[in-house]
Each structure stands twice: as structure tokens, then as C-alpha cells.
Write a protein that holds these residues in place. Structure first.
Motif, PDB file in Angstrom:
ATOM      1  N   GLY A   1       2.932 -16.139   4.209  1.00 59.10           N
ATOM      2  CA  GLY A   1       2.604 -17.417   3.587  1.00 59.10           C
ATOM      3  C   GLY A   1       1.400 -17.337   2.662  1.00 59.10           C
ATOM      4  N   VAL A   2       0.378 -16.622   3.067  1.00 63.38           N
ATOM      5  CA  VAL A   2      -0.798 -16.463   2.213  1.00 63.38           C
ATOM      6  C   VAL A   2      -0.437 -15.638   0.974  1.00 63.38           C
ATOM      7  N   MET A   3       0.394 -14.605   1.150  1.00 70.09           N
ATOM      8  CA  MET A   3       0.848 -13.821   0.004  1.00 70.09           C
ATOM      9  C   MET A   3       1.613 -14.712  -0.979  1.00 70.09           C
ATOM     10  N   VAL A   4       2.478 -15.550  -0.455  1.00 65.92           N
ATOM     11  CA  VAL A   4       3.215 -16.491  -1.310  1.00 65.92           C
ATOM     12  C   VAL A   4       2.236 -17.400  -2.050  1.00 65.92           C
ATOM     13  N   GLY A   5       1.214 -17.876  -1.352  1.00 66.64           N
ATOM     14  CA  GLY A   5       0.224 -18.743  -1.986  1.00 66.64           C
ATOM     15  C   GLY A   5      -0.518 -18.053  -3.116  1.00 66.64           C
ATOM     16  N   VAL A   6      -0.881 -16.810  -2.912  1.00 64.48           N
ATOM     17  CA  VAL A   6      -1.577 -16.060  -3.962  1.00 64.48           C
ATOM     18  C   VAL A   6      -0.665 -15.877  -5.168  1.00 64.48           C
ATOM     19  N   GLU A   7       0.560 -15.450  -4.934  1.00 61.01           N
ATOM     20  CA  GLU A   7       1.483 -15.209  -6.045  1.00 61.01           C
ATOM     21  C   GLU A   7       1.858 -16.517  -6.752  1.00 61.01           C
ATOM     22  N   PHE A   8       2.004 -17.595  -6.000  1.00 59.79           N
ATOM     23  CA  PHE A   8       2.265 -18.908  -6.593  1.00 59.79           C
ATOM     24  C   PHE A   8       1.092 -19.319  -7.476  1.00 59.79           C
TER      25      PHE A   8
END
Length: 148
Positions: free
Chosen positions: A14-21
Motif C-alpha cells: 500500500g505504501v509503495m502504491v502511494g509513492v508511485e501514485f
């Protein structure tokens, strides 16, 4: 123990998704709005910084999902976890084949040595990145659904 693994894996992804988003919808638009040299230098610095961290994050996320799938093989939601793992594999393949080559060039560019088509290359990277973000969001949604 499986519950802790599920939560840690979901948070890491989820944090990875947030960074990439954030890169796609916040950072890149900010950098693209800066005057040419500043924006290009920002993209190059971001490419160096995130290019050093993200491979470990992507592979680490994939490893965690694999462990979750193996440890919870006979539990509800394992098919969702395996599918999420497949999407994360797709995101890694996309990264290696489509995004990393552009990023490797971009991170060495300066206003003095950048190619004339640097903006087109960055736009192509951005389009590929939007697709990758959609893929990892789908993986994240599957992991969250598997928790239920």
C-alpha cells in the motif's frame, strides 16, 4: 503469525502504491510545470533517488506476497493473493522492459547533455508509469480483499 504477515504485506504494498501514485499525479505534474532546466533536473534527481530504492521495494513486496500465498495456501483468499502476486510480477516486468531503460538514460541527463527528444521520452515514461500504477493498485485491492 499469518495475520501479521498479511498486515505487513498489505501495508508495504500500500505504501509503495502511494509513492508511485504520488509520482504520477503529484510529483511529475509539479516537475513538468517548472521551467525546462529545473524540471528536467528534478526528473533526473528523482530518477536517481527512486531508482535506487524502488527495485528493493518491488521485489520485497513480491517476496512478501509469495510468502503470504505459500503460508496461507489453504486459507480463504489465497487465489486473490496469487493473482496479486501475478500483477506484481507484471509490474516488475513492465519496469524492467519499459520504464527502467528510460529512467537509466534520464538520470544522467543535464541541460547540457540531454537529447532533443528528452520531453518525448519522459512523456513515454509517464504513460508507461500510469499503466504500472493501475496494475499495482489492482494488486493492492486484491490483497485488501483477501484480508476480508
Amino acid at each position: 503469525m499469518l495475520n501479521a504477515l498479511q498486515v505487513v504485506t498489505t501495508v508495504v504494498v500500500g505504501v509503495m502504491v502511494g509513492v508511485e501514485f504520488s509520482v504520477a499525479f503529484v510529483i511529475n505534474p509539479i516537475l513538468n510545470a517548472l521551467p525546462e532546466d529545473s524540471g528536467q533536473l528534478g526528473h533526473a534527481h528523482g530518477g536517481r533517488m527512486l531508482g535506487a530504492v524502488m527495485p528493493f521495494w518491488y521485489i520485497g513486496s513480491l517476496v512478501l506476497v509469495g510468502i503470504w500465498a505459500a503460508a496461507g495456501w489453504h486459507h480463504h483468499g489465497t487465489g486473490l493473493v496469487v493473482t496479486a502476486g501475478g500483477l506484481l510480477i507484471l509490474s516488475v516486468v513492465m519496469s524492467l522492459l519499459l520504464l527502467v531503460p528510460i529512467n537509466n538514460r534520464n538520470k544522467t541527463w543535464t541541460p547540457e547533455n540531454r537529447p532533443e527528444d528528452w520531453k518525448e521520452q519522459m512523456n513515454r515514461w509517464g504513460r508507461f508509469h500510469y499503466v504500472r500504477v493501475a496494475v499495482i493498485i489492482a494488486a493492492f485491492v486484491l490483497l485488501v480483499t483477501a484480508l476480508a
